[in-house]
Design an enzyme around this catalytic site. Structure first.
Site, PDB file in Angstrom:
ATOM      1  N   ARG A 105       0.834  -1.199   0.000  1.00  0.00           N
ATOM      2  CA  ARG A 105       0.000   0.000   0.000  1.00  0.00           C
ATOM      3  C   ARG A 105       0.867   1.247   0.000  1.00  0.00           C
ATOM      4  O   ARG A 105       1.720   1.414   0.871  1.00  0.00           O
ATOM      5  CB  ARG A 105      -0.917   0.022   1.230  1.00  0.00           C
ATOM      6  CG  ARG A 105      -1.797   1.264   1.247  1.00  0.00           C
ATOM      7  CD  ARG A 105      -2.879   1.182   2.272  1.00  0.00           C
ATOM      8  NE  ARG A 105      -2.384   1.307   3.645  1.00  0.00           N
ATOM      9  CZ  ARG A 105      -3.180   1.409   4.706  1.00  0.00           C
ATOM     10  NH1 ARG A 105      -4.484   1.376   4.562  1.00  0.00           N
ATOM     11  NH2 ARG A 105      -2.674   1.524   5.915  1.00  0.00           N
ATOM     12  N   SER A 115      -5.140  -2.772  -2.175  1.00  0.00           N
ATOM     13  CA  SER A 115      -3.892  -2.591  -1.426  1.00  0.00           C
ATOM     14  C   SER A 115      -4.050  -2.844   0.070  1.00  0.00           C
ATOM     15  O   SER A 115      -3.066  -2.841   0.803  1.00  0.00           O
ATOM     16  CB  SER A 115      -3.345  -1.180  -1.656  1.00  0.00           C
ATOM     17  OG  SER A 115      -4.307  -0.211  -1.280  1.00  0.00           O
ATOM     18  N   TYR A 472      -8.688   3.466 -12.725  1.00  0.00           N
ATOM     19  CA  TYR A 472     -10.081   3.437 -12.265  1.00  0.00           C
ATOM     20  C   TYR A 472     -10.481   1.981 -12.085  1.00  0.00           C
ATOM     21  O   TYR A 472     -11.440   1.491 -12.698  1.00  0.00           O
ATOM     22  CB  TYR A 472     -11.014   4.147 -13.251  1.00  0.00           C
ATOM     23  CG  TYR A 472     -10.754   5.630 -13.374  1.00  0.00           C
ATOM     24  CD1 TYR A 472     -10.274   6.351 -12.287  1.00  0.00           C
ATOM     25  CD2 TYR A 472     -10.986   6.319 -14.555  1.00  0.00           C
ATOM     26  CE1 TYR A 472     -10.032   7.716 -12.380  1.00  0.00           C
ATOM     27  CE2 TYR A 472     -10.752   7.679 -14.658  1.00  0.00           C
ATOM     28  CZ  TYR A 472     -10.266   8.376 -13.577  1.00  0.00           C
ATOM     29  OH  TYR A 472     -10.033   9.717 -13.673  1.00  0.00           O
TER      30      TYR A 472
HETATM   31  C1  LIG Z   1     -10.161  10.460  -5.080  1.00  0.00           C
HETATM   32  C2  LIG Z   1      -9.356   9.825  -6.176  1.00  0.00           C
HETATM   33  C3  LIG Z   1      -8.920  10.616  -7.246  1.00  0.00           C
HETATM   34  C4  LIG Z   1      -8.146  10.051  -8.273  1.00  0.00           C
HETATM   35  N1  LIG Z   1      -7.683  10.859  -9.287  1.00  0.00           N
HETATM   36  C5  LIG Z   1      -6.880  10.327 -10.242  1.00  0.00           C
HETATM   37  C6  LIG Z   1      -6.292  11.143 -11.252  1.00  0.00           C
HETATM   38  O1  LIG Z   1      -6.490  12.350 -11.299  1.00  0.00           O
HETATM   39  N2  LIG Z   1      -5.500  10.551 -12.182  1.00  0.00           N
HETATM   40  C7  LIG Z   1      -5.251   9.205 -12.159  1.00  0.00           C
HETATM   41  O2  LIG Z   1      -4.502   8.717 -13.009  1.00  0.00           O
HETATM   42  N3  LIG Z   1      -5.780   8.416 -11.207  1.00  0.00           N
HETATM   43  C8  LIG Z   1      -6.569   8.953 -10.247  1.00  0.00           C
HETATM   44  N4  LIG Z   1      -7.061   8.147  -9.259  1.00  0.00           N
HETATM   45  C9  LIG Z   1      -6.731   6.725  -9.281  1.00  0.00           C
HETATM   46  C10 LIG Z   1      -5.363   6.462  -8.664  1.00  0.00           C
HETATM   47  O3  LIG Z   1      -4.338   6.857  -9.551  1.00  0.00           O
HETATM   48  C11 LIG Z   1      -5.215   4.970  -8.374  1.00  0.00           C
HETATM   49  O4  LIG Z   1      -6.185   4.579  -7.442  1.00  0.00           O
HETATM   50  C12 LIG Z   1      -3.824   4.644  -7.835  1.00  0.00           C
HETATM   51  O5  LIG Z   1      -3.633   3.259  -7.863  1.00  0.00           O
HETATM   52  C13 LIG Z   1      -3.626   5.176  -6.444  1.00  0.00           C
HETATM   53  O6  LIG Z   1      -2.322   4.947  -6.001  1.00  0.00           O
HETATM   54  P1  LIG Z   1      -2.081   4.719  -4.426  1.00  0.00           P
HETATM   55  O7  LIG Z   1      -0.653   4.506  -4.209  1.00  0.00           O
HETATM   56  O8  LIG Z   1      -2.765   5.821  -3.689  1.00  0.00           O
HETATM   57  O9  LIG Z   1      -2.947   3.413  -4.220  1.00  0.00           O
HETATM   58  P2  LIG Z   1      -2.726   2.033  -3.449  1.00  0.00           P
HETATM   59  O10 LIG Z   1      -4.107   1.620  -3.093  1.00  0.00           O
HETATM   60  O11 LIG Z   1      -1.739   2.141  -2.377  1.00  0.00           O
HETATM   61  O12 LIG Z   1      -2.156   1.098  -4.590  1.00  0.00           O
HETATM   62  C14 LIG Z   1      -2.850   0.814  -5.790  1.00  0.00           C
HETATM   63  C15 LIG Z   1      -2.288  -0.460  -6.410  1.00  0.00           C
HETATM   64  O13 LIG Z   1      -0.885  -0.328  -6.627  1.00  0.00           O
HETATM   65  C16 LIG Z   1      -0.165  -1.271  -5.846  1.00  0.00           C
HETATM   66  N5  LIG Z   1       1.009  -0.605  -5.273  1.00  0.00           N
HETATM   67  C17 LIG Z   1       1.000   0.461  -4.441  1.00  0.00           C
HETATM   68  N6  LIG Z   1       2.241   0.793  -4.126  1.00  0.00           N
HETATM   69  C18 LIG Z   1       3.065  -0.054  -4.764  1.00  0.00           C
HETATM   70  C19 LIG Z   1       4.485  -0.216  -4.793  1.00  0.00           C
HETATM   71  N7  LIG Z   1       5.284   0.590  -4.109  1.00  0.00           N
HETATM   72  N8  LIG Z   1       5.000  -1.222  -5.540  1.00  0.00           N
HETATM   73  C20 LIG Z   1       4.182  -2.053  -6.234  1.00  0.00           C
HETATM   74  N9  LIG Z   1       2.839  -1.951  -6.220  1.00  0.00           N
HETATM   75  C21 LIG Z   1       2.281  -0.956  -5.495  1.00  0.00           C
HETATM   76  C22 LIG Z   1      -1.130  -1.719  -4.773  1.00  0.00           C
HETATM   77  O14 LIG Z   1      -0.789  -2.982  -4.253  1.00  0.00           O
HETATM   78  C23 LIG Z   1      -2.433  -1.688  -5.515  1.00  0.00           C
HETATM   79  O15 LIG Z   1      -2.560  -2.820  -6.340  1.00  0.00           O
HETATM   80  C24 LIG Z   1      -7.834   8.681  -8.227  1.00  0.00           C
HETATM   81  C25 LIG Z   1      -8.265   7.913  -7.141  1.00  0.00           C
HETATM   82  C26 LIG Z   1      -9.017   8.468  -6.127  1.00  0.00           C
HETATM   83  C27 LIG Z   1      -9.480   7.614  -4.977  1.00  0.00           C
END
Ligand SMILES: Cc1cc2nc3c(=O)[nH]c(=O)nc-3n(C[C@H](O)[C@H](O)[C@H](O)COP(=O)(O)OP(=O)(O)OC[C@H]3O[C@@H](n4cnc5c(N)ncnc54)[C@H](O)[C@@H]3O)c2cc1C
Ligand SMILES: *[C@@H]1O[C@H](CO)[C@@H](O)[C@H](O)[C@H]1NC(C)=O
Ligand SMILES: *[C@@H]1O[C@H](CO)[C@@H](O)[C@H](O)[C@H]1NC(C)=O
Ligand SMILES: *[C@@H]1O[C@H](CO)[C@@H](O)[C@H](O)[C@H]1NC(C)=O
Ligand SMILES: *[C@@H]1O[C@H](CO)[C@@H](O)[C@H](O)[C@H]1NC(C)=O
Ligand SMILES: *[C@@H]1O[C@H](CO)[C@@H](O)[C@H](O)[C@H]1NC(C)=O
Length: 527
Positions: A105, A115, A472
């Site tokens: 995560r 995650s 998404y």
């Molecule tokens: C409110 C909101 C707004 C959003 N706006 C946008 C936007 O403007 N543009 C866009 O492109 N997307 C957008 N998203 C989607 C977002 O890019 C994805 O949900 C993205 O996966 C979030 O990354 P995270 O690290 O926060 O998520 P996490 O939930 O931590 O990870 C997402 C996935 O990636 C994996 N992962 C995380 N970290 C690593 C790592 N270090 N190594 C390997 N795998 C890993 C996790 O296991 C999981 O499968 C939005 C999402 C939300 C909830």
């Protein structure tokens, strides 16, 4: 050596025969203590099990989606909030030893919660504490740890320069780790492409706890895969090296809303030919929301045209009045600001909010959230647009964001990164289904309405495959129970199109045992 092998083979056959017991938190913690006993690591000091009074707070601090923050949500056996690579190594060793899944995560913004929740025994490897950002002005590059938010990244760049920026998402609490691994789009994508188009290096850890500190040592194919192919299928990404992009000292933002009664349909007809083809300094997204109509009790759709031009307002007006005069943009509609302030504008903060909020990764006003996505390749007819807006009123509770592509996005070959949605796409549709009231029936109702709208859209969007955007994430389009190639192909071609097979090859080369897996991971090819 041979004796050892024999013993471990025996052990494996014994555990298969007796079917390995489902590991519990105490067993996991014992393993962590044993494996992480090196005084330099002390992994147990960063490991939280459910009986620990901080467990819930640590778990929840990066759960922005209330849909996966219920008493019934499957919880991890433990959370390891690594602060060193040693901690990561220890946690991975125990994952292998006890055969439990790892969920990495970073920001926790995964729309299906992959995650931090799962239907099988798992623990969370939390990147929360690994969030260093190092900006190098001479090289115009930065190193960013996976646990940093993109808000922190934007802040650290702007702290050093007012003419450099980075193309990434709108929501500033997204984690770099997940966001980049799914492509990463934002308001500068028409000029500079996705986040991954500006990634020049990375470092990863594999299931054998080997660290590969650069793209050469990890292999160019694996480096390709983690830039949009869902890094969680390939390893743990420690961070990315990125190339910063040039931004002007002032950018211009505007937002103009028109209801159906005020001519929204005509404007959408025009927007479809304008938004993907105009000056690439200009990004004009449409949001479609429900508002009260003029008659009492009547609902109608408000189409908001929210734009940013990478330049001053006089230039903005020139371009808009040339390419989209129907919107009648005026000087008074425009606000000039620094690029870093536009980041706050797009994230929904009031104008004038201090940029230091970008350092606070706590999500305010959590909601129940569901997303779906589509790609539009042919302009939708006026009749079609009218029907879509009517349907939005009918289903209620579903909103849409239409994000224009074109510009740089069309120049990058679709095989350059795993993200395949390049030339030929007019815009991406994000189905936004957000609600704040708890309850199973409320949830079922919202999810059903989302699906109904999605079904309704099928004549207007891509087909064979019906393409989808990995960031998404949507488990409705397919998910894997048995980790088979056949299951994986169903969602895989929607997210990655022709790049899916190459991802399967890379997966099969580097992770034959399928250590890195989740409900929508890349499957291993079996012959
Ligand atoms: C409110 C909101 C707004 C959003 N706006 C946008 C936007 O403007 N543009 C866009 O492109 N997307 C957008 N998203 C989607 C977002 O890019 C994805 O949900 C993205 O996966 C979030 O990354 P995270 O690290 O926060 O998520 P996490 O939930 O931590 O990870 C997402 C996935 O990636 C994996 N992962 C995380 N970290 C690593 C790592 N270090 N190594 C390997 N795998 C890993 C996790 O296991 C999981 O499968 C939005 C999402 C939300 C909830
Ligand atoms: C909870 O876990 C953390 C991290 O392992 C540890 O530092 C802390 O002492 C634990 N607290 C309790 C009350 O067990
Ligand atoms: C920036 O990069 C240059 C060139 O690689 C290097 O010489 C310099 O030490 C770096 N500066 C910082 C502050 O890291
Ligand atoms: C819309 O109308 C409803 C009643 O039909 C009312 O409760 C609500 O406050 C109105 N919303 C706005 C934004 O005016
Ligand atoms: C961070 O933001 C949250 C939510 O808005 C707020 O409650 C908290 O006080 C903020 N923390 C800091 C250090 O500003
Ligand atoms: C998964 O495997 C089990 C056992 O072999 C089988 O019963 C089930 O149908 C499979 N599910 C899918 C979706 O392939």
């Amino acid at each position: 050596m041979e004796k050892l092998l024999l013993v471990s083979l025996l052990l494996i056959s014994v555990s298969v025969a007796t079917s390995q017991p489902i590991p519990d938190p105490a067993t996991f913690l014992r393993c962590i203590v044993r494996e992480g006993s090196n005084p330099q690591t002390f992994t147990s000091a960063v490991t939280y099990i459910p009986t620990n009074s901080s467990f819930t707070a640590v778990l929840r601090r990066r759960i922005p989606n209330l849909r996966f923050d219920k008493p019934t949500t499957q919880k991890p056996l433990a959370i390891v909030t690594a602060t060193t690579q040693g901690h990561i190594g220890t946690a991975l060793a125990c994952a292998g030893e006890l055969n439990i899944q790892v969920r990495i995560r970073s920001g926790g913004h995964d729309f299906e919660g992959l995650s931090y929740t799962s239907t099988v025994p798992f623990f969370v490897l939390d990147m929360f504490s690994l969030r260093h950002v190092d900006v190098n002005l001479t090289e115009k590059t930065a190193w960013v740890d996976s646990g940093a938010t993109i808000g922190e990244l934007y802040y650290r760049i702007a702290e050093k320069s007012n003419v450099l920026g980075f193309p990434a998402g709108l929501c500033t609490t997204l984690g770099v780790g997940g966001h980049f691994s799914g492509g990463g789009y934002g308001t500068m994508m028409r000029k500079y492409g996705l986040s991954v188009d500006n990634v020049v290096g990375s470092a990863i850890v594999d299931s054998n706890r080997n660290t590969y500190a650069d793209r050469v040592s990890m292999g160019e194919d694996r480096f390709w895969a983690i830039r949009g192919g869902g890094a969680a299928s390939f390893g743990l990404v420690l961070g990315y090296k990125i190339r910063l992009v040039t931004v002007p000292e002032k950018v211009t933002v505007f937002s103009i809303g028109k209801t159906v009664g005020e001519g929204a349909v005509d404007l959408l007809v025009k927007w479809q030919s304008f938004a993907h083809s105009t000056d690439r300094n200009l990004f004009v997204r449409v949001t479609l929301t429900l508002v009260n109509g003029t008659k009492r009790g009547e609902k109608t759709v408000l189409a908001s045209f929210i734009g940013m031009y990478l330049g001053r307002s006089d230039k903005t007006l020139n371009v808009m009045n040339r390419d989209f005069p129907e919107l009648k943009l005026k000087k008074t509609d425009c606000t000039e600001m620094r690029w870093i302030d536009s980041v706050l504008f797009w994230a929904g903060y009031p104008i004038g909010t201090p940029t230091s909020v970008l350092l606070n990764s706590t999500v305010e006003n959590k909601l129940f959230m569901k997303r779906k996505s589509d790609y539009v390749k042919r302009p939708i007819s006026r009749t079609g647009l009218g029907l879509i807006l009517k349907k939005l009123v009918e289903v209620e509770k579903v909103e849409m964001n239409w994000n224009p592509y074109g510009g740089r996005m069309s120049e990058i070959p679709s095989s350059r990164t795993p993200f395949p949605h390049r030339a030929g796409n007019l815009f991406n549709i994000e189905y936004v289904i957000d609600w704040s009231e708890a309850g199973d029936n409320v949830e079922k109702d919202h999810l059903a309405r989302g699906r109904e709208m999605y079904e309704f859209m099928s004549p207007y969007v891509s087909s064979n495959p019906r393409e989808a955007f990995l960031n998404y994430r949507d488990l409705d389009i397919g998910s894997s129970v048995n980790s088979t190639y056949e299951e994986g192909k169903i969602y895989g071609v929607k997210y990655y199109k022709d790049n899916f097979e190459r991802l399967v090859d890379i997966k099969s080369t580097y992770d034959e045992i399928n250590f890195w897996r989740n409900e929508q991971s890349i499957p291993v090819r079996r012959s």
